[in-house]
Design a protein around this motif. Sequence first.
Motif, PDB file in Angstrom:
ATOM      1  N   GLY A 148      -2.470  -1.729   0.808  1.00  0.00           N
ATOM      2  CA  GLY A 148      -1.052  -1.790   1.146  1.00  0.00           C
ATOM      3  C   GLY A 148      -0.183  -0.909   0.268  1.00  0.00           C
ATOM      4  O   GLY A 148       1.031  -0.821   0.477  1.00  0.00           O
ATOM      5  N   VAL A 149      -0.774  -0.241  -0.717  1.00  0.00           N
ATOM      6  CA  VAL A 149      -0.011   0.643  -1.607  1.00  0.00           C
ATOM      7  C   VAL A 149       0.345   1.919  -0.854  1.00  0.00           C
ATOM      8  O   VAL A 149      -0.525   2.582  -0.277  1.00  0.00           O
ATOM      9  CB  VAL A 149      -0.808   0.978  -2.878  1.00  0.00           C
ATOM     10  N   LEU A 150       1.623   2.285  -0.876  1.00  0.00           N
ATOM     11  CA  LEU A 150       2.097   3.466  -0.170  1.00  0.00           C
ATOM     12  C   LEU A 150       2.223   4.645  -1.130  1.00  0.00           C
ATOM     13  O   LEU A 150       2.880   4.516  -2.175  1.00  0.00           O
ATOM     14  CB  LEU A 150       3.461   3.189   0.467  1.00  0.00           C
ATOM     15  N   PRO A 151       1.625   5.783  -0.817  1.00  0.00           N
ATOM     16  CA  PRO A 151       1.826   6.958  -1.661  1.00  0.00           C
ATOM     17  C   PRO A 151       3.296   7.351  -1.698  1.00  0.00           C
ATOM     18  O   PRO A 151       4.009   7.230  -0.702  1.00  0.00           O
ATOM     19  CB  PRO A 151       0.991   8.044  -0.965  1.00  0.00           C
ATOM     20  N   GLU A 176      -1.915   7.473   6.001  1.00  0.00           N
ATOM     21  CA  GLU A 176      -2.007   6.849   4.680  1.00  0.00           C
ATOM     22  C   GLU A 176      -0.614   6.616   4.088  1.00  0.00           C
ATOM     23  O   GLU A 176      -0.357   5.586   3.456  1.00  0.00           O
ATOM     24  CB  GLU A 176      -2.834   7.745   3.754  1.00  0.00           C
ATOM     25  N   ILE A 177       0.289   7.559   4.286  1.00  0.00           N
ATOM     26  CA  ILE A 177       1.656   7.430   3.782  1.00  0.00           C
ATOM     27  C   ILE A 177       2.390   6.292   4.474  1.00  0.00           C
ATOM     28  O   ILE A 177       3.150   5.540   3.846  1.00  0.00           O
ATOM     29  CB  ILE A 177       2.411   8.759   3.955  1.00  0.00           C
ATOM     30  N   GLU A 178       2.162   6.131   5.761  1.00  0.00           N
ATOM     31  CA  GLU A 178       2.896   5.116   6.528  1.00  0.00           C
ATOM     32  C   GLU A 178       2.252   3.738   6.465  1.00  0.00           C
ATOM     33  O   GLU A 178       2.960   2.721   6.448  1.00  0.00           O
ATOM     34  CB  GLU A 178       3.018   5.571   7.985  1.00  0.00           C
ATOM     35  N   ASP A 179       0.924   3.686   6.421  1.00  0.00           N
ATOM     36  CA  ASP A 179       0.229   2.399   6.496  1.00  0.00           C
ATOM     37  C   ASP A 179      -0.329   1.919   5.159  1.00  0.00           C
ATOM     38  O   ASP A 179      -0.712   0.752   5.040  1.00  0.00           O
ATOM     39  CB  ASP A 179      -0.916   2.478   7.510  1.00  0.00           C
ATOM     40  N   GLY A 180      -0.426   2.806   4.197  1.00  0.00           N
ATOM     41  CA  GLY A 180      -0.967   2.425   2.900  1.00  0.00           C
ATOM     42  C   GLY A 180      -2.374   2.950   2.688  1.00  0.00           C
ATOM     43  O   GLY A 180      -3.064   3.384   3.615  1.00  0.00           O
ATOM     44  N   ILE A 181      -2.803   2.925   1.438  1.00  0.00           N
ATOM     45  CA  ILE A 181      -4.095   3.465   1.037  1.00  0.00           C
ATOM     46  C   ILE A 181      -5.163   2.380   1.196  1.00  0.00           C
ATOM     47  O   ILE A 181      -5.135   1.361   0.506  1.00  0.00           O
ATOM     48  CB  ILE A 181      -4.033   3.971  -0.408  1.00  0.00           C
ATOM     49  N   GLY A 182      -6.094   2.601   2.129  1.00  0.00           N
ATOM     50  CA  GLY A 182      -7.128   1.619   2.395  1.00  0.00           C
ATOM     51  C   GLY A 182      -6.527   0.290   2.787  1.00  0.00           C
ATOM     52  O   GLY A 182      -5.569   0.220   3.557  1.00  0.00           O
ATOM     53  N   ALA A 183      -7.080  -0.782   2.224  1.00  0.00           N
ATOM     54  CA  ALA A 183      -6.580  -2.124   2.521  1.00  0.00           C
ATOM     55  C   ALA A 183      -5.616  -2.627   1.453  1.00  0.00           C
ATOM     56  O   ALA A 183      -5.211  -3.786   1.466  1.00  0.00           O
ATOM     57  CB  ALA A 183      -7.752  -3.095   2.639  1.00  0.00           C
TER      58      ALA A 183
END
Length: 318
Positions: A136-139, A127-134
């Motif tokens: 694209g937001v990065l934690p 999730e940190i590298e690819d984003g949250i769901g679809a």
Amino acid sequence: MNRPAPRALRTVTGELSAASVRGPALAHEHLVLDLDRQGDGAAILHPERHAAAVTAELTALRKEFGLSLLIELTCRGMGRDVGALARISRDSQVAVVASTGWYYEPFHTPEIEAGTVEQLTEVLVREIEDGIGATGVLPGVLGEIGSHGDVPTDPEAKVLRAGARAALATGLSLATHAQLGRGGLAQVELLTGEGLPADRISVGHQDLLDDPGVHRELAARGAYVAFDTVGKSSYRSDRDRLALLLALLEAGHADRVLLSCDISRHGYLVEEGGQGYGHLFGSFLPRLRAAGADDDLVDLLTRRNPLRFLTGASEEDN
């Protein structure tokens, strides 16, 4: 291999240079969440029904107090909606850092019981590298990863270990939820036991714990001590919070304090008669100033410390 800490902040609208943050930050807040287990709808900040009120508050705080950054710690299982966070951030012009992780055990999602520490770490890193769901937001932070009681339960320990490993793998920092302020030392022991440096840890809700000795020990170990429920008078008066904070400052640990209000239900919003996100700036900080705090100390507590927590930078870098 562990990654170095980022110098840029990961916000819901893209990267932001830490050096560009010139105003104060709120270190532990919620803009959208759903913690309703009673069915009464109280512990909710709805992404549509309450977004306008939330946005209006942040906009007003930016204009009056220069609010520049907000660390939003609604993670998996807490009703996280990063699309709504991005809209609120754009409309208010306040930068927002989103989070990943799992809250304390009553709010754990099904994958925790079945998953190993390694598998849960992979979920967080992905999730940190690819984003949250679809989206694209990065934690930009891990949290609020929780426990309750003096010692984490086995599932909570599993999640804390996964959080520590994900933090090490990605260079992010980790904020905890310590229910009513309890268990912070056990959290730090577990997290540092996984190799996470103490200065990448913020221990939550310490203003709810009437134990200056624990606050001093957490700070002495290098962890950030979060006084993050400012204004929640049903738990503790701000007078008592201020006394606890002054004790920690007098012990020489100003560089280990984070401040916030932890707005976690719609009844806390100004529109509904609550103290709002601005209680820290409009009520608590004036009391702190009256007790002797100068502009540099307030800037340390409300801007430089949150930035150092997020980035791992030293005080000299800010």
